[in-house]
Every structure is written in C-alpha cells, then in structure tokens.
Design a protein around this motif. Sequence first.
Motif, PDB file in Angstrom:
ATOM      1  N   SER A 166       0.953  -1.092  -0.101  1.00  0.00           N
ATOM      2  CA  SER A 166       0.140   0.044  -0.002  1.00  0.00           C
ATOM      3  C   SER A 166       0.867   1.306   0.105  1.00  0.00           C
ATOM      4  O   SER A 166       1.660   1.498   0.909  1.00  0.00           O
ATOM      5  N   ILE A 167       0.606   2.237  -0.936  1.00  0.00           N
ATOM      6  CA  ILE A 167       1.466   3.369  -1.248  1.00  0.00           C
ATOM      7  C   ILE A 167       0.524   4.762  -1.020  1.00  0.00           C
ATOM      8  O   ILE A 167      -0.486   4.612  -1.816  1.00  0.00           O
ATOM      9  N   ASP A 168       0.868   5.385  -0.183  1.00  0.00           N
ATOM     10  CA  ASP A 168      -0.012   6.691  -0.073  1.00  0.00           C
ATOM     11  C   ASP A 168       0.617   7.838  -1.063  1.00  0.00           C
ATOM     12  O   ASP A 168       1.721   8.476  -1.060  1.00  0.00           O
ATOM     13  N   ILE A 169      -0.034   7.493  -2.287  1.00  0.00           N
ATOM     14  CA  ILE A 169       0.361   8.453  -3.354  1.00  0.00           C
ATOM     15  C   ILE A 169       0.395   9.902  -3.279  1.00  0.00           C
ATOM     16  O   ILE A 169       1.254  10.673  -3.571  1.00  0.00           O
ATOM     17  N   VAL A 170      -0.769  10.347  -2.555  1.00  0.00           N
ATOM     18  CA  VAL A 170      -0.750  11.846  -2.359  1.00  0.00           C
ATOM     19  C   VAL A 170       0.697  12.221  -1.311  1.00  0.00           C
ATOM     20  O   VAL A 170       1.127  13.072  -1.498  1.00  0.00           O
ATOM     21  N   GLY A 171       0.744  11.438  -0.302  1.00  0.00           N
ATOM     22  CA  GLY A 171       1.758  11.828   0.581  1.00  0.00           C
ATOM     23  C   GLY A 171       3.330  11.765  -0.170  1.00  0.00           C
ATOM     24  O   GLY A 171       4.027  12.738  -0.079  1.00  0.00           O
ATOM     25  N   LEU A 172       3.360  10.721  -1.099  1.00  0.00           N
ATOM     26  CA  LEU A 172       4.743  10.702  -1.842  1.00  0.00           C
ATOM     27  C   LEU A 172       4.734  11.830  -2.869  1.00  0.00           C
ATOM     28  O   LEU A 172       5.819  12.299  -2.915  1.00  0.00           O
ATOM     29  N   PHE A 173       3.677  12.151  -3.535  1.00  0.00           N
ATOM     30  CA  PHE A 173       3.647  13.369  -4.683  1.00  0.00           C
ATOM     31  C   PHE A 173       4.120  14.311  -3.757  1.00  0.00           C
ATOM     32  O   PHE A 173       4.951  15.377  -4.093  1.00  0.00           O
ATOM     33  N   SER A 174       3.309  14.523  -2.371  1.00  0.00           N
ATOM     34  CA  SER A 174       3.605  15.931  -1.753  1.00  0.00           C
ATOM     35  C   SER A 174       5.075  15.995  -1.133  1.00  0.00           C
ATOM     36  O   SER A 174       5.591  17.063  -1.245  1.00  0.00           O
ATOM     37  N   HIS A 175       5.539  14.841  -0.736  1.00  0.00           N
ATOM     38  CA  HIS A 175       6.919  14.724  -0.497  1.00  0.00           C
ATOM     39  C   HIS A 175       7.880  15.145  -1.284  1.00  0.00           C
ATOM     40  O   HIS A 175       8.852  16.144  -1.148  1.00  0.00           O
ATOM     41  N   PHE A 176       7.809  14.769  -2.626  1.00  0.00           N
ATOM     42  CA  PHE A 176       8.661  15.317  -3.720  1.00  0.00           C
ATOM     43  C   PHE A 176       8.385  16.552  -4.157  1.00  0.00           C
ATOM     44  O   PHE A 176       9.272  17.292  -4.343  1.00  0.00           O
ATOM     45  N   PHE A 177       7.134  17.159  -4.055  1.00  0.00           N
ATOM     46  CA  PHE A 177       6.864  18.539  -4.228  1.00  0.00           C
ATOM     47  C   PHE A 177       7.702  19.432  -3.128  1.00  0.00           C
ATOM     48  O   PHE A 177       8.287  20.234  -3.560  1.00  0.00           O
ATOM     49  N   GLY A 178       7.646  19.139  -1.951  1.00  0.00           N
ATOM     50  CA  GLY A 178       8.359  19.678  -0.764  1.00  0.00           C
ATOM     51  C   GLY A 178       9.944  19.796  -1.296  1.00  0.00           C
ATOM     52  O   GLY A 178      10.678  20.757  -0.951  1.00  0.00           O
ATOM     53  N   MET A 179      10.454  18.549  -1.389  1.00  0.00           N
ATOM     54  CA  MET A 179      11.795  18.467  -1.917  1.00  0.00           C
ATOM     55  C   MET A 179      12.079  19.330  -3.023  1.00  0.00           C
ATOM     56  O   MET A 179      13.304  19.747  -3.154  1.00  0.00           O
ATOM     57  N   GLY A 180      11.397  19.230  -3.972  1.00  0.00           N
ATOM     58  CA  GLY A 180      11.547  20.042  -5.328  1.00  0.00           C
ATOM     59  C   GLY A 180      11.802  21.444  -5.127  1.00  0.00           C
ATOM     60  O   GLY A 180      12.731  22.166  -5.442  1.00  0.00           O
ATOM     61  N   MET A 181      10.820  22.105  -4.176  1.00  0.00           N
ATOM     62  CA  MET A 181      10.962  23.604  -3.962  1.00  0.00           C
ATOM     63  C   MET A 181      12.136  23.662  -3.075  1.00  0.00           C
ATOM     64  O   MET A 181      12.734  24.649  -3.359  1.00  0.00           O
ATOM     65  N   SER A 182      12.620  22.830  -2.144  1.00  0.00           N
ATOM     66  CA  SER A 182      13.855  22.987  -1.320  1.00  0.00           C
ATOM     67  C   SER A 182      15.019  22.773  -2.385  1.00  0.00           C
ATOM     68  O   SER A 182      16.059  23.570  -2.021  1.00  0.00           O
ATOM     69  N   PHE A 183      15.133  22.216  -3.197  1.00  0.00           N
ATOM     70  CA  PHE A 183      16.184  21.928  -4.132  1.00  0.00           C
ATOM     71  C   PHE A 183      16.614  23.183  -4.618  1.00  0.00           C
ATOM     72  O   PHE A 183      17.613  23.613  -4.738  1.00  0.00           O
ATOM     73  N   VAL A 184      15.631  23.951  -5.201  1.00  0.00           N
ATOM     74  CA  VAL A 184      15.830  25.157  -5.888  1.00  0.00           C
ATOM     75  C   VAL A 184      16.270  25.980  -5.007  1.00  0.00           C
ATOM     76  O   VAL A 184      17.561  26.894  -5.119  1.00  0.00           O
ATOM     77  N   VAL A 185      15.941  26.412  -3.794  1.00  0.00           N
ATOM     78  CA  VAL A 185      16.414  27.101  -2.856  1.00  0.00           C
ATOM     79  C   VAL A 185      17.823  26.942  -2.330  1.00  0.00           C
ATOM     80  O   VAL A 185      18.678  27.644  -2.269  1.00  0.00           O
ATOM     81  N   ASN A 186      17.869  25.309  -2.130  1.00  0.00           N
ATOM     82  CA  ASN A 186      19.269  24.955  -1.687  1.00  0.00           C
ATOM     83  C   ASN A 186      20.391  25.377  -2.719  1.00  0.00           C
ATOM     84  O   ASN A 186      21.458  25.637  -2.371  1.00  0.00           O
ATOM     85  N   PHE A 187      20.142  24.868  -3.760  1.00  0.00           N
ATOM     86  CA  PHE A 187      21.388  25.190  -5.001  1.00  0.00           C
ATOM     87  C   PHE A 187      21.640  26.512  -4.875  1.00  0.00           C
ATOM     88  O   PHE A 187      22.943  26.865  -4.995  1.00  0.00           O
ATOM     89  N   ILE A 188      20.883  27.369  -5.048  1.00  0.00           N
ATOM     90  CA  ILE A 188      21.066  28.860  -5.250  1.00  0.00           C
ATOM     91  C   ILE A 188      21.643  29.520  -4.287  1.00  0.00           C
ATOM     92  O   ILE A 188      22.763  30.310  -4.320  1.00  0.00           O
ATOM     93  N   SER A 189      21.056  29.000  -2.871  1.00  0.00           N
ATOM     94  CA  SER A 189      21.865  29.374  -1.705  1.00  0.00           C
ATOM     95  C   SER A 189      23.169  28.998  -1.181  1.00  0.00           C
ATOM     96  O   SER A 189      23.966  29.782  -0.943  1.00  0.00           O
ATOM     97  N   HIS A 190      23.591  27.842  -1.617  1.00  0.00           N
ATOM     98  CA  HIS A 190      24.774  27.085  -1.513  1.00  0.00           C
ATOM     99  C   HIS A 190      25.649  27.537  -2.166  1.00  0.00           C
ATOM    100  O   HIS A 190      26.817  27.861  -1.901  1.00  0.00           O
TER     101      HIS A 190
END
Length: 165
Positions: A120-144
């Motif tokens: 059993s996979i929570d698709i909403v949770g998984l998609f949401s987790h990837f969404f949060g990480m994607g937003m974070s990736f952009v901020v991280n790369f530019i800031s670092h």
Amino acid sequence: MIKLEGKLAKYKELISYFLIACSGVVIQLIVSSLTQNFFGFSFELSIAVGYIIAFIVGFFLTKFFAFNQRHSKNSFREGIKFLIVSFFSGLITVKGAFYCKVLLDEWGVFGKEQLIFGKSIDIVGLFSHFFGMGMSFVVNFISHKHFTFKTTGIYQNFRLLFQKG
C-alpha cells in the motif's frame, strides 16, 4: 563531442548537486517511511527527521563534490552557513509537503492509497513529499552556490560585532 563536453562542464556544479540531492531524496524517503511505518511518527515529523539525516550526509557530499571545496579551510564557517540555509530549506520541504498534501487530499486528486507490488502506497503523501523536496532543491542550490561556499564577509562581520560587545 567537444561542444557537448563544454556545455556539460558549464553545468557541472548543477549536475553534481542534482546527483547529491538524489541521494538526499533516497535517504529522506527511506527514513520517512521507516519512521512512519515502524515508529508511528506523523507525516511532518517523519519528513523532518529524514531531512535532518539527509542534511548531515548532504553537507559533506556537497562540499566535496558539488562545489569542490574539499581543500577549503573554512569548514566550520561553511557548516554554519549550510545549517542556516538548510534550516530554511527544511521548513520549505516540510511545510511545502504538508500543504501540498492538504490541498491534494481536499481536492481528491489521487486515491488515498494505491497498491504497488502488493504494498500500500500513499500516492498523495509521496507526491507531496517530492513537491516539498523540489521546492527545497531550488532554494538550496542557489543559496549554497552564492552564500554557503562563497566568502561573503558575513562571518567576519558577526565576529566583529561580538568582539565589540
């Protein structure tokens, strides 16, 4: 072929950072799943714990491979700046995932769970987790790239401020 190598060299930092971020994604997903399934952590708490563990691994991989700072004598300073950037980025990951999940649950975009390979996979949770990480990736790369692994003078200004006081 030479032109392609030149274009790839131009994006070396971004490609390296992306591959390192992928290792962070794997760490976050494993830790998040384990803490939710075996320890009963909430969605937000499990993402935060995964983020913290990925943060520790990510600092060294980013320093050594993405921005080629392995010979830098500023590890403490870079570590503090990495921590500051990662704190805000962690908030973006956790809250971005949380609010994305709330919206997707409300809209009923995906079913609550899907069976994949009998699991059993929570698709909403998984998609949401990837969404949060994607937003974070952009901020991280530019800031670092422009703050963490560059000499900005902020550290010296803080030292002067605390020496006067």
